[in-house]
Design a protein around this motif. Structure first.
Motif, mmCIF file in Angstrom:
data_model
loop_
_atom_site.group_PDB
_atom_site.id
_atom_site.type_symbol
_atom_site.label_atom_id
_atom_site.label_comp_id
_atom_site.label_asym_id
_atom_site.label_seq_id
_atom_site.Cartn_x
_atom_site.Cartn_y
_atom_site.Cartn_z
ATOM 1 N N ALA A 1 -8.060 -70.971 -17.336
ATOM 2 C CA ALA A 1 -7.301 -70.424 -18.455
ATOM 3 C C ALA A 1 -6.559 -71.654 -18.990
ATOM 4 O O ALA A 1 -6.422 -71.542 -20.290
ATOM 5 C CB ALA A 1 -6.432 -69.267 -17.876
ATOM 6 N N ASP B 1 -11.624 -66.081 -33.905
ATOM 7 C CA ASP B 1 -11.284 -64.700 -33.265
ATOM 8 C C ASP B 1 -12.811 -63.872 -33.329
ATOM 9 O O ASP B 1 -13.269 -63.729 -34.115
ATOM 10 C CB ASP B 1 -10.523 -63.839 -34.223
ATOM 11 C CG ASP B 1 -10.162 -62.337 -33.484
ATOM 12 O OD1 ASP B 1 -10.073 -62.511 -31.997
ATOM 13 O OD2 ASP B 1 -9.411 -61.624 -33.913
ATOM 14 N N ARG C 1 -13.751 -58.159 -28.661
ATOM 15 C CA ARG C 1 -13.991 -57.960 -27.314
ATOM 16 C C ARG C 1 -15.175 -57.591 -26.892
ATOM 17 O O ARG C 1 -15.509 -57.926 -25.764
ATOM 18 C CB ARG C 1 -12.690 -56.930 -26.964
ATOM 19 C CG ARG C 1 -11.275 -57.327 -27.190
ATOM 20 C CD ARG C 1 -10.771 -58.206 -26.339
ATOM 21 N NE ARG C 1 -11.041 -57.962 -24.739
ATOM 22 C CZ ARG C 1 -10.130 -57.250 -24.128
ATOM 23 N NH1 ARG C 1 -8.872 -57.003 -24.671
ATOM 24 N NH2 ARG C 1 -10.108 -56.954 -22.844
ATOM 25 N N THR D 1 -9.837 -65.290 -28.621
ATOM 26 C CA THR D 1 -8.831 -65.417 -29.737
ATOM 27 C C THR D 1 -8.478 -67.197 -29.585
ATOM 28 O O THR D 1 -8.256 -67.394 -28.238
ATOM 29 C CB THR D 1 -7.546 -64.839 -29.855
ATOM 30 O OG1 THR D 1 -7.820 -63.331 -30.220
ATOM 31 C CG2 THR D 1 -6.515 -65.335 -30.926
ATOM 32 N N SER D 2 -8.469 -67.788 -30.457
ATOM 33 C CA SER D 2 -8.170 -69.305 -30.159
ATOM 34 C C SER D 2 -7.246 -69.622 -31.491
ATOM 35 O O SER D 2 -7.669 -69.323 -32.438
ATOM 36 C CB SER D 2 -9.227 -70.187 -30.315
ATOM 37 O OG SER D 2 -10.145 -69.949 -29.173
ATOM 38 N N LYS E 1 -2.355 -70.949 -28.834
ATOM 39 C CA LYS E 1 -2.544 -69.341 -28.060
ATOM 40 C C LYS E 1 -4.140 -69.126 -27.916
ATOM 41 O O LYS E 1 -4.686 -69.417 -29.116
ATOM 42 C CB LYS E 1 -1.775 -68.711 -28.748
ATOM 43 C CG LYS E 1 0.047 -68.690 -28.798
ATOM 44 C CD LYS E 1 0.577 -67.578 -29.400
ATOM 45 C CE LYS E 1 2.178 -67.876 -29.365
ATOM 46 N NZ LYS E 1 2.918 -66.809 -29.827
ATOM 47 N N SER F 1 -7.243 -66.395 -25.842
ATOM 48 C CA SER F 1 -7.531 -65.491 -24.991
ATOM 49 C C SER F 1 -8.890 -65.508 -24.849
ATOM 50 O O SER F 1 -9.838 -66.042 -25.261
ATOM 51 C CB SER F 1 -7.106 -63.907 -25.207
ATOM 52 O OG SER F 1 -7.470 -63.697 -26.478
ATOM 53 N N THR F 2 -9.401 -65.154 -23.234
ATOM 54 C CA THR F 2 -10.692 -65.404 -22.874
ATOM 55 C C THR F 2 -10.868 -64.113 -21.976
ATOM 56 O O THR F 2 -10.203 -63.936 -21.200
ATOM 57 C CB THR F 2 -10.934 -66.625 -22.168
ATOM 58 O OG1 THR F 2 -10.423 -67.634 -22.990
ATOM 59 C CG2 THR F 2 -12.615 -66.760 -21.725
ATOM 60 N N VAL G 1 -9.158 -60.148 -18.406
ATOM 61 C CA VAL G 1 -8.631 -61.355 -19.741
ATOM 62 C C VAL G 1 -7.817 -62.308 -19.083
ATOM 63 O O VAL G 1 -6.790 -62.029 -18.301
ATOM 64 C CB VAL G 1 -8.226 -60.408 -20.760
ATOM 65 C CG1 VAL G 1 -6.756 -59.681 -20.499
ATOM 66 C CG2 VAL G 1 -7.924 -61.205 -22.155
ATOM 67 N N SER G 2 -7.756 -63.552 -19.841
ATOM 68 C CA SER G 2 -6.864 -64.291 -19.557
ATOM 69 C C SER G 2 -6.116 -64.649 -21.039
ATOM 70 O O SER G 2 -6.862 -64.908 -21.811
ATOM 71 C CB SER G 2 -7.261 -65.734 -18.843
ATOM 72 O OG SER G 2 -7.887 -66.391 -20.025
ATOM 73 N N GLN G 3 -4.714 -64.911 -20.884
ATOM 74 C CA GLN G 3 -4.148 -65.106 -22.021
ATOM 75 C C GLN G 3 -3.125 -66.349 -21.830
ATOM 76 O O GLN G 3 -2.633 -66.466 -20.818
ATOM 77 C CB GLN G 3 -3.488 -63.973 -22.619
ATOM 78 C CG GLN G 3 -4.336 -62.705 -22.957
ATOM 79 C CD GLN G 3 -3.323 -61.518 -23.300
ATOM 80 O OE1 GLN G 3 -2.319 -61.400 -22.866
ATOM 81 N NE2 GLN G 3 -3.781 -60.688 -23.822
ATOM 82 N N ASP H 1 0.745 -64.114 -13.712
ATOM 83 C CA ASP H 1 1.696 -64.563 -14.880
ATOM 84 C C ASP H 1 2.610 -65.494 -14.250
ATOM 85 O O ASP H 1 3.530 -65.489 -13.533
ATOM 86 C CB ASP H 1 2.690 -63.189 -15.258
ATOM 87 C CG ASP H 1 3.363 -63.345 -16.362
ATOM 88 O OD1 ASP H 1 3.225 -64.479 -16.878
ATOM 89 O OD2 ASP H 1 4.002 -62.680 -16.847
#
Length: 428
Positions: A8, A139, A142, A152-153, A186, A188-189, A202-204, A258
């Protein structure tokens, strides 16, 4: 799990290289409207405050001048799955599934820039500029086939540069600049659960930080010929933030977290040589070459709570080239055009869905109109043709544990882009 956090955090730097950028790798070269119009073919040898990004010596003879530009960037791209798979613990290999095509994952946007310069006595000049040299957003849905590599990147880097320049002789100018860069990222994957068909986790991640760099350059004014050369240092970025991993179930539920974390990466150094030759009082020919030190982006250093890790990237140095011309129709109107070739630094056998970069050609046209004796309006338009690239990237989630799950992304990327630029320059 240690590997979940590392993956992540590694994406913090990977967000700096999303998709079909508007120069190869993750460099955004739209720093001058006049540059767009001539395909960035003579900026290192150009005179004026809007060329300070390419050469800090450009402000030595520009007088008291200010510039404000904005570049609308539009990309039409398609990513297509050509046989991606996922291998679960126990060796069961299945198609990774998801939507086999994605349209326009690269988001349209506006890149602004601003610069102002003033002479200090007869031989010196000072300047201040703001640029967005790395600024993108991608983007994926999902349900996309690329979800295990990127959802999202978003990366925003703002460069604030203070420049000093000096006229050494009647024909030689030199300049230096110090840059403060603020980076914010920012992303997410998706993370696979262990049961085929189970909802993904999901990782954010989000992080930011300030870092520093420098630039130096010179211009030689030799009659009708002006030659410029400059060097811009790499910037070593460290982003501090938080990482969240959620939605993992069963034996891998312990990987949910987290927590604070950080990642470090370097932008490339850039060496530029350019020339402008006034064939007549109306026609000027331009040429420029740039060498990018993309090998500085050879790895991502990750510092999660579980301990440091190094993730190789293996980018390769590249050289871009451009030619163009400016033609003064009269004292109030100048037209320009140019073409640039810019190869990708991403290695063919290691290209990711987050970085579906390819070689590209840029074709530019533009104009400058004098609105008054002090104010000029610049306009530019560029078309960018991307060569088809292939995604070929393997990722092992939860590596070193019995839950190790491997995704193998295989796909193609096609696209083209458009840049529409407007700018104002004024003497005061």
């Amino acid at each position: 799990m240690k590997t979940s956090l590392a993956l992540a955090l590694a994406s913090t730097a990977a967000v700096a290289v999303p998709g079909l950028a508007h120069a190869a790798g993750f460099y955004l070269q739209e720093q001058s409207v006049r540059g767009v119009g001539r395909a960035f073919s003579g900026e290192a040898a150009s005179r004026g405050v809007d060329a300070v990004w390419w050469n800090p010596a450009a402000i030595t003879r520009s007088g008291r001048e200010a510039y404000l530009g904005a570049h609308g960037i539009f990309v039409d791209a398609e990513v297509e799955d050509t046989g991606s798979t996922i291998t679960y613990p126990g060796g069961v290999t299945l198609p990774s599934g998801g939507e086999p095509r994605g349209f326009n994952p690269i988001k349209d946007g506006v890149a602004p820039n601003f610069a102002v310069a003033t002479p200090v006595g007869d031989r010196f000049a000072l300047g201040l500029s703001v640029a967005a040299p790395f600024n993108f957003e991608t983007d994926y849905r999902r349900q996309s086939w690329a979800r295990y590599d990127a959802l999202t990147s978003r990366l925003t880097i703002a460069d604030l540069q203070l420049t000093g320049a000096m006229r050494v002789t009647d024909w030689l100018d030199v300049g230096v600049g110090a840059s403060a860069q603020y980076a914010d990222a920012k992303l997410s994957t998706a993370y696979p659960n262990l049961a085929p068909g189970a909802p993904d986790g999901v990782s954010q991640l989000g992080g930011d930080g300030w870092d520093w760099g420098w630039t130096a350059g010179a211009q030689a004014h030799l009659g009708r010929l002006t030659v410029g050369a400059s060097y811009r240092s790499k910037v070593e970025h460290k982003l501090d933030g938080r990482v969240f991993v959620g939605g993992l179930a069963g034996p891998i539920a312990a990987a949910n977290l987290d927590a604070p974390g950080s990642a470090s990466f370097s932008t490339p150094w850039i060496a530029t040589v350019g020339a402008r030759f006034a064939v007549t009082d109306r026609l000027t020919l331009n040429a420029q070459m740039q060498r990018f030190g993309w090998s500085e982006f050879d790895e991502i250093d990750v510092d999660p709570p579980a301990g440091p890790q190094v993730l190789p990237q293996n980018y390769e140095n590249t050289t871009s080239g451009a030619v163009g011309l400016d033609y003064a129709v009269n004292d109030r109107l100048t037209l320009r055009t140019g073409v640039q070739y810019d190869p990708t630094p991403t290695p063919d056998g290691e290209r990711t869905a987050r970085v579906p970069d390819g070689d590209r050609w840029l074709f530019g046209v533009g104009a400058t109109a004098a609105l008054t004796d002090r104010v000029q309006l610049d306009a530019g338009f560029a078309y960018i043709a991307f060569e088809e690239s292939e995604v070929n990237h393997d990722t092992t989630f939860y590596a070193g544990t019995p839950a190790a799950t491997t995704t193998r992304l295989r796909g193609t990327v096609n696209g083209d882009g458009y840049v529409m630029s407007l700018g104002l320059r004024t003497r005061f």
